[in-house]
Design an enzyme around this catalytic site. Structure first.
Site, mmCIF file in Angstrom:
data_model
loop_
_atom_site.group_PDB
_atom_site.id
_atom_site.type_symbol
_atom_site.label_atom_id
_atom_site.label_comp_id
_atom_site.label_asym_id
_atom_site.label_seq_id
_atom_site.Cartn_x
_atom_site.Cartn_y
_atom_site.Cartn_z
ATOM 1 N N CYS A 571 3.200 2.279 4.274
ATOM 2 C CA CYS A 571 2.002 2.630 5.042
ATOM 3 C C CYS A 571 1.872 1.757 6.286
ATOM 4 O O CYS A 571 1.257 2.161 7.268
ATOM 5 C CB CYS A 571 0.749 2.524 4.178
ATOM 6 S SG CYS A 571 0.550 0.937 3.359
ATOM 7 N N HIS A 880 -3.496 -1.990 1.843
ATOM 8 C CA HIS A 880 -3.143 -0.656 2.331
ATOM 9 C C HIS A 880 -3.500 -0.551 3.804
ATOM 10 O O HIS A 880 -4.462 -1.178 4.273
ATOM 11 C CB HIS A 880 -3.896 0.400 1.531
ATOM 12 C CG HIS A 880 -3.508 1.808 1.887
ATOM 13 N ND1 HIS A 880 -2.209 2.267 1.841
ATOM 14 C CD2 HIS A 880 -4.268 2.861 2.310
ATOM 15 C CE1 HIS A 880 -2.182 3.543 2.211
ATOM 16 N NE2 HIS A 880 -3.416 3.914 2.501
#
EC number: 3.4.19.12
Length: 926
Positions: A571, A880
């Site tokens: 990510c 994240h």
């Protein structure tokens, strides 16, 4: 443990048939020993204290060996032979260092005990119990070890020794191959380069290598292989009936004395290399010369036992196409005696022209809105710059630069007067015949409002090339499967210096060169079952674009939106790609493939186009899916990630990474691939006299000169879009002596100041923290060259150049990887004018005036509009990444979370406490 490692190193040396192991091979041994001694068996249950003890024990051995290594390296530098035992000590010490480094930076931070201690340290300010004291001691030991590793000076010398030794071993091997070859054999460019390198470092009394260039003197003077012993023997100057005596007395009669003396010593050289070009007559004469030297050398016979004569395979054209194509020089009259710093000493700017800037740069289409017109008549900050020139009705009118700066870009063609238009503003930065330009733009006619080209004189529109030509160039320029031979691009905290070559502004602000910005614009568990360790590119993979049909007239929708699959903690990559593609100018050149014409396979730090071409492939895939798809879809960036991993091993695995580091790596890598000056020699350091004169200049002028010097070694579209510069000034508090360095940046990392309980933190506060004057601590005091000792001193950073697109990294992690989660308020419209150096005092270097220093778009105000935000949730080890990207007026702001993306109902959501990397582009008239 020592004997075990020594045994392993010896086994590997035998297996690889080499006295030396590479850095990668030694690192693999270190990793294996960690698995053997630290992770497996009884060591599996070791606690933090045991690991620290293990590191301390190994460090003591490392320090002890380092004393011997200093003597070994010193002896080698003096030309002494190095024993096998000494080589083993050096390789052993590297393994020791790597073992400690991996344990301290990788293994320990993943211990639950370590995480708990850090948590206690950050949440508890009270209590002095035994447990807390013990934890405090462990953290002190850990921090001391970490600091020792970071400040260790020996490891750099060890790595340098290993690399140079391996290189020398390779050279020796190739020279041994040449020794076994017979006179008249062909040698490759690689073998020739090895002979040249070996000759330069040889301590032998025998002269090593003589090159004979069999081309016309004119061609030789233009360009020839760069080596000390080389002569030109024109093919028309000799014939088959000649002897070696005839060559000396007749063929070389008009040659320089130095070449005649070299030829007279021809029988004393170990190797003689003949080369020519592809001309049929020249190739025939090359064979004639070989026959003369071998069979008709009566005056000074050449023995095959003492001197071997070889022919360069593929000749000079082959050398130019090889990896050593940059190793050429010119014999024509030049200013090679001019130093890089002469501009400061006597105002001589012609020295900058010794390193040629590119003739072209990628073309970008863009339209200028009405806000630009106001900027075209805005005043400049320099006292001597006049207002905008009146429009010229004569189509043949060309604005010119004066004095010695005309020489700076003397290699470029003049613009075609037929392309000029009387209705266009006469902007010198877009019509100077002697200056390179970064990006040709399209801007509307200020009178008619029609879209007319603003011509950079030396830059044709690249999208006019046919797709066939593009595909041909692709195949010729790059072997896409040669990943194993790519040198890594080292990502830095601030990326490697890169520069742009925007032409000079005359008489008024250069704003059109900046108007490209007028367009609006992870660390998670894997969401895919694909295992990156299993990923590979097949031999059939190639970078064709048969699935897309870019055409010169295609009007691309640059605001396309496509999700990206998470390949396992990727990510961090996905969020940066989404933000980067919010930069319309960059997206355009990778969609229309105009970038491909500027891949420089000879760029010293580039990947030979691998990174650029796989990035282009990814952009094409995303655009095609968005165009053809009827619903929200996503694609897999798997091949692009593999390409990144082949260039930098940091991104090869599925481990978690920092998105701002990837952003720096990506832009740095694209720059190096497209760097038109990537094979130029580096700049020389300034002399003390030049540096002293530079310190007397304003930051505005000194930084402009440094930028011009920068341009001679780095120039690409990436630089033109993203590159800025700041000055770092040290000042002695005792004598007020200063020393200033000028550092380019692509991603600007700014600190987050401590939060005031009464006020929120703004991004302006961060910039104030970045540019504040800092008192250096006692152990950091500057060694003042004037006082000749360490003195109380200050350090201050000042932004001297602001780019078209500004990428700001909020430094949320400290040296111990603790995260600062404070909400930094950043606006949609950011004014950085107060932070830009505006200290011009009217003083120029001697002999230089205001007409000679380009402004290159550095005209205030500097206002920026937000178009991308990379967000980080969680910690560095378990978090994240997502992104907010502005996709034009129609689509507005979109929120990207790997494969998913959605419209943002309230654009204020883009301003949030998780912001980590911000993307701004410069706007005008607001």
């Amino acid at each position: 443990m020592e004997q075990n490692i020594i045994s392993t190193i010896r086994d590997e040396c035998i297996r690889h048939r080499s006295k030396y192991l590479t850095i990668a091979q030694l690192t693999a041994i270190a990793e294996a020993k960690i698995n053997e001694f630290i992770i497996t068996g009884k060591a599996k249950d070791q606690d933090l204290s045991s690991l620290l003890d293990k590191c301390i024990d190994i460090l003591s051995i490392y320090k002890k060996n380092s004393k011997d290594i200093k003597n070994i390296i010193s002896c080698k530098n003096k030309g002494a032979m190095i024993s096998s035992n000494s080589v083993m000590i050096i390789q052993l010490n590297y393994v020791y260092y790597k073992v400690i480094h991996i344990i301290v930076t990788t293994n320990i931070p993943h211990l639950s005990e370590f995480a708990k201690i850090k948590l206690h340290k950050s949440t508890s300010d009270e209590g002095n119990g035994n447990n807390n004291n013990n934890e405090f001691q462990l953290m002190n030991i850990y921090n001391t070890l970490l600091e020792t590793l970071l400040k260790d000076e020996n490891i750099a010398k060890i790595k340098s020794f290993i690399k140079s030794s391996i290189k020398q071993t390779k050279l020796n091997h190739e020279q041994e191959e040449c020794n076994l070859m017979r006179t008249g054999s062909y040698i490759t460019s690689n073998q020739l380069n090895s002979l040249i390198s070996s000759s330069a470092n040889s301590t032998s009394s025998q002269m090593e290598i003589l090159l004979i260039d069999i081309r016309s003197r004119l061609e030789f003077n233009k360009s020839h292989i760069d080596t000390k012993n080389i002569i030109c023997l024109e093919p028309i100057s000799f014939k088959m009936s000649y002897s070696d005596h005839d060559l000396e007395k007749k063929s070389l009669i008009t040659s320089p004395n130095s070449e005649i003396k070299m030829f007279q010593s021809r029988n004393l050289f170990k190797f003689i290399i003949l080369y020519t070009d592809a001309n049929e007559y020249n190739v025939k004469q090359q064979s004639v010369l070989l026959d003369i030297l071998v069979n008709h050398s009566f005056e000074k016979p050449i023995s095959d036992d003492f001197t071997k004569i070889f022919i360069l395979e593929s000749g000079f054209p082959g050398w130019l196409k090889s990896n050593y194509g940059s190793q050429v020089s010119s014999s024509s009259p030049s200013n090679n005696n001019i130093k890089d710093d002469s501009v400061y000493i006597n105002g001589n700017t012609s020295g900058l022209s010794l390193q040629h800037l590119p003739k072209m740069s990628p073309s970008i289409r863009h339209s200028m809105d009405d806000s630009m017109k106001e900027m075209l008549v805005a005043p400049t900050p320099l006292n001597h710059l006049q207002q905008q020139q009146q429009q010229q009705s004569d189509n043949d009118h060309v604005l010119k630069r004066s004095s010695s700066f005309k020489k700076l870009f003397s290699n470029y063609t003049s613009p075609n007067p037929k392309n000029s238009n009387s209705n266009l503003y006469s902007i010198s930065s877009l019509s100077i015949s002697s200056s390179p330009s970064p990006l040709p733009l399209h801007s509307p006619d200020p009178v008619k409002g029609n879209s007319l080209p603003i011509n950079y004189p030396e830059t044709p529109h690249l999208w006019k090339n046919s797709e066939t030509d593009f595909m041909t160039n692709q195949r010729e320029q790059l072997n896409h499967n040669s990943f194993a031979h790519i040198a890594p691009i080292n990502t830095k905290a601030i990326t490697s210096p890169s520069r742009t070559a925007t032409p000079k502004l005359q008489r008024f602000p250069q704003t059109i060169s900046m108007n490209l910005n007028m367009n609006s614009n992870g660390h998670s568990s894997a969401t895919s079952t694909i295992q990156p360790s299993c990923l590979s590119l097949s031999n059939n993979d190639s970078l064709d674009h048969t699935d897309v049909t870019p055409t010169s007239s295609h009007n691309y929708d640059l605001d396309f939106a496509v999700g990206l699959e998470n390949l396992g903690n990727s990510c961090y990559m996905n969020c940066i790609i989404q933000c980067i593609l919010g930069t319309h100018e960059l997206t355009q050149i990778f969609l229309d493939d105009s970038y491909a014409k500027h891949i420089n396979i000879n760029s010293k730090l580039g990947s030979k186009g691998i990174l650029a071409k796989y990035f282009a492939r990814l952009v094409h895939m995303m655009y095609k899916e968005q165009v053809d798809g009827s619903k929200k879809i996503s694609i897999s960036p798997i091949k692009f990630k593999l390409a990144c991993g082949s260039v930098n091993s940091l991104f090869k695995t599925a481990s978690q990474q920092d998105c701002q580091e990837f952003c720096q790596f990506l832009l740095d890598g694209l720059h190096e691939d497209l760097n038109q000056c990537g094979s130029n020699p580096p700049l020389k350091e300034l002399s003390q006299e030049a540096e002293a004169r530079r310190e007397k200049l304003s930051l505005r002028i000194a930084s402009s000169i440094e930028w011009e010097r920068f341009l001679t070694t780095d120039f690409s579209v990436i630089v033109d879009l993203f590159q800025g510069q700041y000055a770092s000034r040290l000042k002695c508090k005792v004598c007020s002596h200063t020393s200033t360095t000028y550092q380019p940046f692509t991603v600007l990392s700014i600190p987050i100041p401590k939060k005031n309980s009464r006020n929120n933190i703004t991004i302006e506060d961060c910039f104030r923290e970045f540019t504040k004057c800092e008192n250096l601590e006692v152990d950091e005091q500057w060694l003042c060259p004037h006082c000749k000792k360490r003195q109380p001193s200050t350090k201050q950073l000042t932004i001297t150049r602001l780019p078209r697109n500004l990428i700001v990294h909020l430094k949320r992690f400290d040296n111990l990887l603790n995260k600062n989660n404070d909400f930094v308020i950043y606006p949609f419209l950011l004014d950085l004018t107060p932070f830009w150096a505006n200290d011009f005092d009217g003083v120029f270097p001697p002999g230089v005036n205001d007409d000679e220093l380009p402004i290159r778009g550095q005209i205030p105000p500097f206002k920026y509009e937000l178009y991308g935000v990379a967000c980080h949730f969680g910690t560095l080890y378990g978090g994240h990444y997502t992104a907010y990207v502005k996709k034009g007026l129609k689509k507005g702001w979109l929120y990207f979370d790997d494969t998913k993306y959605k419209p943002v109902k309230n654009k204020a959501d883009a301003i949030n406490s998780n912001a980590y990397v911000l993307f701004y582009h410069r706007v005008y008239g607001v």
